[in-house]
Design a protein around this motif. Structure first.
Motif, mmCIF file in Angstrom:
data_model
loop_
_atom_site.group_PDB
_atom_site.id
_atom_site.type_symbol
_atom_site.label_atom_id
_atom_site.label_comp_id
_atom_site.label_asym_id
_atom_site.label_seq_id
_atom_site.Cartn_x
_atom_site.Cartn_y
_atom_site.Cartn_z
ATOM 1 N N ARG A 85 -18.936 -7.672 -1.435
ATOM 2 C CA ARG A 85 -18.270 -7.650 -0.145
ATOM 3 C C ARG A 85 -16.766 -7.875 -0.291
ATOM 4 O O ARG A 85 -15.959 -7.219 0.366
ATOM 5 C CB ARG A 85 -18.872 -8.734 0.757
ATOM 6 N N LEU A 86 -16.393 -8.821 -1.164
ATOM 7 C CA LEU A 86 -14.977 -9.097 -1.385
ATOM 8 C C LEU A 86 -14.270 -7.882 -1.953
ATOM 9 O O LEU A 86 -13.154 -7.545 -1.541
ATOM 10 C CB LEU A 86 -14.817 -10.297 -2.324
ATOM 11 N N ALA A 87 -14.934 -7.197 -2.905
ATOM 12 C CA ALA A 87 -14.339 -5.995 -3.484
ATOM 13 C C ALA A 87 -14.166 -4.914 -2.422
ATOM 14 O O ALA A 87 -13.139 -4.225 -2.372
ATOM 15 C CB ALA A 87 -15.214 -5.485 -4.628
ATOM 16 N N THR A 88 -15.186 -4.777 -1.560
ATOM 17 C CA THR A 88 -15.106 -3.770 -0.495
ATOM 18 C C THR A 88 -14.011 -4.127 0.497
ATOM 19 O O THR A 88 -13.267 -3.248 0.969
ATOM 20 C CB THR A 88 -16.462 -3.654 0.226
ATOM 21 N N GLU A 89 -13.914 -5.413 0.829
ATOM 22 C CA GLU A 89 -12.877 -5.832 1.769
ATOM 23 C C GLU A 89 -11.484 -5.529 1.211
ATOM 24 O O GLU A 89 -10.598 -5.039 1.933
ATOM 25 C CB GLU A 89 -13.005 -7.326 2.052
ATOM 26 N N ARG A 90 -11.297 -5.810 -0.078
ATOM 27 C CA ARG A 90 -9.995 -5.511 -0.695
ATOM 28 C C ARG A 90 -9.712 -4.015 -0.672
ATOM 29 O O ARG A 90 -8.588 -3.580 -0.415
ATOM 30 C CB ARG A 90 -9.977 -6.037 -2.124
ATOM 31 N N MET A 91 -10.746 -3.209 -0.932
ATOM 32 C CA MET A 91 -10.588 -1.764 -0.896
ATOM 33 C C MET A 91 -10.180 -1.292 0.490
ATOM 34 O O MET A 91 -9.277 -0.452 0.650
ATOM 35 C CB MET A 91 -11.900 -1.093 -1.330
ATOM 36 N N LEU A 92 -10.833 -1.861 1.520
ATOM 37 C CA LEU A 92 -10.522 -1.460 2.878
ATOM 38 C C LEU A 92 -9.097 -1.835 3.277
ATOM 39 O O LEU A 92 -8.380 -1.033 3.885
ATOM 40 C CB LEU A 92 -11.506 -2.123 3.843
ATOM 41 N N ARG A 93 -8.714 -3.062 2.956
ATOM 42 C CA ARG A 93 -7.361 -3.512 3.312
ATOM 43 C C ARG A 93 -6.306 -2.639 2.631
ATOM 44 O O ARG A 93 -5.295 -2.274 3.237
ATOM 45 C CB ARG A 93 -7.175 -4.978 2.938
ATOM 46 N N ARG A 94 -6.570 -2.297 1.390
ATOM 47 C CA ARG A 94 -5.624 -1.446 0.656
ATOM 48 C C ARG A 94 -5.581 -0.049 1.281
ATOM 49 O O ARG A 94 -4.513 0.538 1.449
ATOM 50 C CB ARG A 94 -6.041 -1.353 -0.817
ATOM 51 N N ALA A 95 -6.755 0.468 1.656
ATOM 52 C CA ALA A 95 -6.809 1.803 2.253
ATOM 53 C C ALA A 95 -6.065 1.834 3.581
ATOM 54 O O ALA A 95 -5.362 2.805 3.896
ATOM 55 C CB ALA A 95 -8.261 2.222 2.450
ATOM 56 N N ILE A 96 -6.217 0.777 4.380
ATOM 57 C CA ILE A 96 -5.512 0.713 5.659
ATOM 58 C C ILE A 96 -4.010 0.637 5.434
ATOM 59 O O ILE A 96 -3.233 1.341 6.097
ATOM 60 C CB ILE A 96 -6.007 -0.496 6.479
ATOM 61 N N ASP A 97 -3.593 -0.200 4.489
ATOM 62 C CA ASP A 97 -2.155 -0.341 4.200
ATOM 63 C C ASP A 97 -1.558 0.960 3.688
ATOM 64 O O ASP A 97 -0.398 1.276 3.965
ATOM 65 C CB ASP A 97 -1.936 -1.458 3.172
ATOM 66 N N GLU A 98 -2.347 1.723 2.912
ATOM 67 C CA GLU A 98 -1.841 2.947 2.286
ATOM 68 C C GLU A 98 -2.171 4.198 3.096
ATOM 69 O O GLU A 98 -2.002 5.319 2.615
ATOM 70 C CB GLU A 98 -2.418 3.072 0.866
ATOM 71 N N ASP A 99 -2.677 4.020 4.314
ATOM 72 C CA ASP A 99 -2.965 5.139 5.215
ATOM 73 C C ASP A 99 -3.917 6.148 4.574
ATOM 74 O O ASP A 99 -3.672 7.356 4.588
ATOM 75 C CB ASP A 99 -1.651 5.827 5.625
ATOM 76 N N ARG A 100 -5.032 5.628 4.053
ATOM 77 C CA ARG A 100 -6.019 6.497 3.405
ATOM 78 C C ARG A 100 -7.306 6.598 4.217
ATOM 79 O O ARG A 100 -8.359 6.903 3.674
ATOM 80 C CB ARG A 100 -6.311 5.998 1.977
ATOM 81 N N LEU A 101 -7.221 6.331 5.519
ATOM 82 C CA LEU A 101 -8.358 6.579 6.401
ATOM 83 C C LEU A 101 -8.287 8.006 6.927
ATOM 84 O O LEU A 101 -7.200 8.558 7.109
ATOM 85 C CB LEU A 101 -8.343 5.610 7.581
ATOM 86 N N GLU A 102 -9.441 8.580 7.157
ATOM 87 C CA GLU A 102 -9.483 9.927 7.705
ATOM 88 C C GLU A 102 -10.713 10.044 8.600
ATOM 89 O O GLU A 102 -11.774 9.493 8.295
ATOM 90 C CB GLU A 102 -9.554 10.970 6.589
#
Length: 577
Positions: free
Chosen positions: A309-326
Motif C-alpha cells: 500500500r505504501l509503495a502504491t501510495e508513493r506511486m500515486l502521489r508521484r503520478a499526480i505531481d507529474e501529471d501522469r493521470l489520464e
C-alpha cells in the motif's frame, strides 16, 4: 525561640521580615529544618498562629507526597548548590486541608549560624486554573477520556518499558459503525450522547492499567499493557464488540450502533507508537470490509498489504505531481440497437519509465484510504467536463451521449459539491445530461442528509444518478425504492453467471433487478460483459444497456471519438471494433 519585640529588635533578619510583613507566610527555618520564625499575618491565612509552627519541622506542614521535594530543596540550599530556591508544594492548614503554595527561599546568616529564609505564597486559585488547563489539554472535553496526545504518550512509554520488562503491548482501535447516520437522522445532540455512552461502556470493559482515549470523532483506542498473550487483546476486543451490540437509549429514541475494532500486539521495544496504531487501523479497515460489528487482528498478510500500500501510495502521489493521470472511456452499448450511446470514465496512471498503464483496480483501494481519492476524483471531474466541452466544439461535434463518473461519499457530503459541478457544466456550456453520477450501495447506505441533498440537487439540474455495482453491498431490491436514482448498474459477478439458458441464480437476480427497476422508471446497465452469450441473455431479460470487453476496451479520448465517428449501427451483441 520567641518572636517578642526584644528578639526582633536584635535580629536584622526578623526586622526585615516583619517590616515587609504581607499576606504571604514569612518563615525562618533552621539547618535541621525546624521553624524558628513565622509571620503573624501569613500564618493566619492558613489558620495558624506563629506559636503553632515554632520548633516544628517543615514536614509537619507539608503534604506527604511533597516531603522529599521540600527536603531536597532544603539540602541543596544549604549545600550551596543553588543561591535561591523555588518550590511548589502543598501546605497543611489548621482544618487539615492542603493548599498549593509557591515557596521562595534563600540562605541567610544569624551570627555564626545559617538559616533558610522563605516567603510562602498561597497559589491555590492559580494552581487550580493551571490544573484545569492541564486537564483540558489532556482530556477529551465531551467524554472526559484521555485525548490523542495523552494516548500516544502512554503508548510510547508502554513500548519503552518493554526494554526493561518483557511482555506484550496491545492497541485496540475502535470505530462506531454508521455513526454518521445517527448524527444526521437523529441530531448531533443524540450523537454526542451516544459517544458519552460508548465511553462509559468501554471504561467498564478495559482493565485498570489500560489507557482508554477518544482520538476524535467516533474513534476510540485502548493501550493495553502487560498482556500475557495476544489472546488477552483479542478477548478485550470481543468484550468491546459485545458492548456495542446492546441498544442505545437516548430520550425517546432506541437504536443499535455497533462498533468495529482493529487489534495490533507487539513485544518489540523498538516499535514506534505510530506504527503500532497504524497496524491496528489496518486491522480495523479489514473488520469493516468484512461486514462491521467485529474485531480483526493485524497479521503478516496485513503487513505485506501495508508495504504494498505504501509503495502504491508513493506511486500515486508521484503520478499526480507529474501529471501522469489520464481518463480512459469505456463505451456503454444500447442492447436494443447495438449502438454505443454513452461511456464510463475510468482513471489510469501512466508509468513514467516503461510507458505501461495502471488501471484503477490496482490503486483505488489505496486512494480510498488516503486523501488521494478526492484529489483524483476532482481531477477526473474537471477533465471529463472539459472533454465534453471540447467534443461539443468539434465540427461536426463528437456525439458521445453521456459520460458516467464515480463519486465518493466525501464529495457528496460536501455541501458545495453539487453546485460546483453544475456551475462547471454551465461555464463550459456542457448540458447537464452529459454527466452521469455513479455511487455504490455502501455510499448510499452511509450517506448523510447533506449527501442525499447533493444527489437531489444534481438530479434536479439534469444530471442522472445511478447505483453502481448493485449486488455487492447490501443486495436488497427494496433499497431501489428509497434512493433518488435514474439507473442501476448490475455488478459483473452476476453477469458472469449468465448463460444462454434462462436458468441459474445470476439470471434470476438480473431478471428481478430489471423488472423492479423498470417498474420504478429506472434503466438497467450491466457491466463486465465478456461473451456474446451474456450479451444475448441480457437483451432477452430486458436489460437496457451493457458494457464490457466483449464490446470494447476502455481507451483514451481519441479512441472513443474514433468509435463514435465510425459508428454506423451494429446488431445487438456484435462487438464494436
Amino acid at each position: 525561640m520567641g518572636t517578642g519585640p526584644a528578639e526582633i529588635a536584635g535580629d536584622p533578619i526578623l526586622i526585615r521580615l516583619v517590616a515587609g510583613d504581607t499576606a504571604d507566610l514569612q518563615t525562618v527555618v533552621s539547618v535541621e529544618g525546624a521553624y524558628e520564625f513565622a509571620s503573624v499575618a501569613g500564618a493566619a491565612s492558613f489558620g495558624w498562629v506563629p506559636a503553632d509552627l515554632l520548633g516544628e519541622p517543615q514536614a509537619s506542614f507539608t503534604h506527604p507526597d511533597d516531603e522529599s521535594l521540600v527536603n531536597e530543596a532544603h539540602r541543596d540550599l544549604l549545600a550551596g548548590d543553588t543561591a535561591s530556591g523555588l518550590t511548589v508544594r502543598r501546605f497543611r492548614c489548621r482544618d487539615g486541608s492542603y493548599r498549593w503554595t509557591e515557596c521562595r527561599s534563600r540562605v541567610a546568616h544569624r551570627g555564626a549560624a545559617r538559616v533558610v529564609v522563605s516567603s510562602v505564597r498561597d497559589i491555590a486559585e492559580r494552581r487550580a486554573s493551571e490544573l484545569e488547563l492541564q486537564r483540558r489539554a489532556a482530556t477529551d472535553p465531551l467524554t472526559g477520556l484521555a485525548n490523542r496526545t495523552v494516548f500516544m504518550d502512554r503508548l510510547r512509554h508502554a513500548l519503552r518499558r518493554l526494554d526493561r520488562h518483557r511482555g506484550l503491548v496491545g492497541v485496540v482501535f475502535i470505530d462506531l459503525d454508521r455513526f454518521t447516520l445517527v448524527n444526521d437522522s437523529l441530531g448531533h445532540h443524540v450523537g454526542d450522547a451516544v459517544l458519552v455512552e460508548v465511553a462509559e461502556r468501554l471504561l467498564r470493559v478495559v482493565r485498570p492499567q489500560d489507557t482508554l482515549a477518544r482520538l476524535g470523532g467516533d474513534e476510540f483506542a485502548v493501550v493495553a499493557e502487560d498482556l500475557g498473550t495476544p489472546d488477552d487483546a483479542i478477548s478485550l476486543g470481543a468484550r468491546i464488540i459485545e458492548e456495542g451490540q446492546r441498544p442505545f437509549v437516548v430520550g425517546d429514541e432506541q437504536f443499535v450502533c455497533t462498533v468495529s475494532a482493529g487489534i495490533a500486539v507487539t513485544g518489540e521495544p523498538g516499535r514506534s507508537p505510530e506504527q503500532l496504531l497504524r497496524e491496528a487501523d489496518l486491522a480495523l479497515y479489514r473488520a469493516k470490509d468484512r461486514g462491521r460489528d467485529r474485531a480483526d487482528v493485524f497479521d503478516e498478510s496485513l503487513r505485506t498489504r501495508a508495504v504494498a500500500r505504501l509503495a502504491t501510495e508513493r506511486m500515486l502521489r508521484r503520478a499526480i505531481d507529474e501529471d501522469r493521470l489520464e481518463v480512459h472511456y469505456q463505451p456503454i452499448i444500447d442492447l436494443a440497437t447495438g449502438r454505443a450511446v454513452a461511456a464510463e470514465a475510468l482513471v489510469r496512471v501512466w508509468d513514467a519509465d516503461g510507458g505501461a498503464v495502471t488501471k484503477a483496480e490496482a490503486f483505488i483501494g489505496v486512494a480510498e484510504e488516503t486523501d488521494l481519492l478526492a484529489t483524483i476524483d476532482d481531477w477526473v471531474m474537471r477533465e471529463v467536463i472539459g472533454q465534453g466541452a471540447a467534443w461539443r466544439q468539434r465540427r461536426p461535434p463528437v456525439a458521445v451521449g453521456a459520460v458516467a463518473i464515480n463519486v465518493t461519499s466525501r464529495h457528496l457530503a460536501d455541501a458545495g459539491f453539487a453546485r460546483s459541478v453544475i456551475d462547471d457544466l454551465a461555464d463550459r456550456r456542457v448540458p447537464a445530461d452529459f454527466l452521469q453520477i455513479e455511487v455504490t450501495e455502501r455510499i448510499l447506505m452511509d450517506a448523510s442528509n447533506s449527501a442525499m441533498s447533493s444527489l437531489e440537487t444534481l438530479r434536479e439540474a439534469g444530471v442522472k444518478v445511478g447505483l453502481d455495482d448493485f449486488g455487492t453491498g447490501y443486495s436488497s431490491l427494496s433499497y431501489l425504492r428509497v434512493f433518488p436514482l435514474d439507473f442501476v448498474k448490475i455488478d459483473r459477478s452476476f453477469v458472469a453467471e449468465l448463460t444462454a439458458r434462462a436458468t441459474g441464480t445470476g439470471t434470476a437476480i438480473v431478471a428481478s433487478v430489471v423488472h423492479l427497476s423498470h417498474a420504478l422508471g429506472m434503466e438497467v446497465v450491466a457491466e463486465g460483459v465478456e461473451t456474446a452469450a451474456q450479451a444475448e441473455q441480457l437483451a432477452t431479460l430486458g436489460c437496457d444497456r451493457a458494457q464490457g470487453h466483449f464490446f470494447a476496451e476502455a481507451g483514451p479520448a481519441l479512441a472513443i471519438e474514433a468509435l463514435f465517428a465510425r459508428q454506423e449501427g451494429t446488431v445487438a451483441g456484435g462487438a464494436l471494433g
